[in-house]
Design a protein around this motif. Structure first.
Motif: not given
Length: 316
Positions: A234-263
């Motif tokens: 189930t997709p999450a509700t789209p995040i608006q930039p304003g949702d992040l500003l007041t608490r200085n939040l970060s939303v970070i995506g991670f997918w292991v497959t391309p990451a492991l190709a890096m040195r």
């Protein structure tokens, strides 16, 4: 050799045991006789063609194997498919030797799941000692290792969430400070109560959907939410930039497959975790071993959330 092949898209019913030609190694590769192959939730997406990478038919699933070479070396590594089989081809630069004190299941738990947990905390969330960490689906393959690694990396409080009392107890046994229900209704209140009423620094989430919406609401100033899956489908509700500003939040995506190709993203953390496991500091949870012919049952169990820890196939 025998292998599990997918020739048409669908659910677990499309996993078929067939005879195929033995694989042949190319330059810089080794054929291994597979003693165990890892099963991942992502494999269920691949049979449906709903994974981040596209599926081409026919294919043999499985991206993780441990096995022995003709000269007796016991290797653990990633393969670009083909793991659900009696033999597989490993590239030398995507394989490491396994200490004798580490079982096949433990070793496989450290590949996709272990490396994901390590990078979620170190590379994406950039955990600082003393911070509070919430780990959703804490009894699963990634979650159970993330609980232990968060404590090892110095987290001040580890809050596990899981769907059943048994799974929550497992997370506590692995070192979580507190464990709560991960149902979306009331999630934010339960997490804040578990952190003495305060917001949290880090949330690791593979569920998405309404759980991710709730998780965003419990982050403290400069909090980080790392999303690495969509198990709820189930997709999450789209995040608006304003949702992040007041608490200085970060939303970070991670997918292991391309990451492991890096040195430096594969060998170093994997060898560290293998050594921690051999020493007894890290305890990868092996949730179940299935014969190769029962790959369908394994996928049914993982989709029904009847499992904990790492699931493996034993082809030989």
């Amino acid at each position: 050799m025998r292998a599990i092949q997918v020739s048409t898209l669908g659910g677990p019913e499309v996993l078929t045991l067939v005879d195929v030609s033995d694989p042949v190694a190319g330059p810089g590769e080794q054929v291994v006789r597979v003693s165990a192959a890892g099963i991942n939730y992502a494999d269920t997406h691949m049979t449906e063609n709903t994974y981040l990478s596209r599926t081409t038919l026919p294919f043999i699933p499985g991206g993780e194997v441990v096995g022995r070479t003709a000269d007796g070396r016991r290797l653990l590594g990633l393969v670009p498919g083909g793991g659900y089989a009696e033999q597989a081809v490993l590239a030398e630069d995507s394989a490491v030797e396994v200490p004798d004190a580490v079982s096949d299941g433990q070793a496989l738990a450290l590949l996709i799941q272990g490396l994901s947990a390590w990078h979620l905390l170190r590379t994406s969330a950039k955990i600082i000692p003393g911070e509070s960490v919430v780990i959703n689906a804490a009894a699963g393959g990634v979650g159970s290792l993330a609980v232990q690694l968060a404590k090892y990396f110095g987290a001040g409080r580890v809050i596990a969430t899981a769907s059943t009392a048994e799974k929550r107890q497992l997370a506590l046994d692995l070192g979580a400070d507190v464990a709560v229900d991960n149902a979306p209704d009331g999630y934010a209140a339960r997490v804040r109560d578990a952190n003495d009423g305060k917001r949290v620094d880090i949330v690791l989430d593979a569920m998405s959907g309404p759980v991710l919406d709730e998780a965003l609401s419990v982050l403290a100033q400069f909090g980080r939410l790392v999303t690495y899956g969509m198990a709820s489908r189930t997709p999450a509700t789209p995040i608006q930039p304003g949702d992040l500003l007041t608490r200085n939040l970060s939303v970070i995506g991670f997918w292991v497959t391309p990451a492991l190709a890096m040195r430096g993203m594969f060998d170093e953390p994997l060898i560290e975790m293998l050594n921690l496991t051999a020493a007894g500091t890290l305890r990868p949870i092996v949730g179940g071993a299935y014969p190769l012919a029962e790959a369908r049952r394994a996928h049914e169990d993982i989709l029904a959330r009847r499992t904990t820890g790492k699931l493996i196939l034993t082809p030989n």
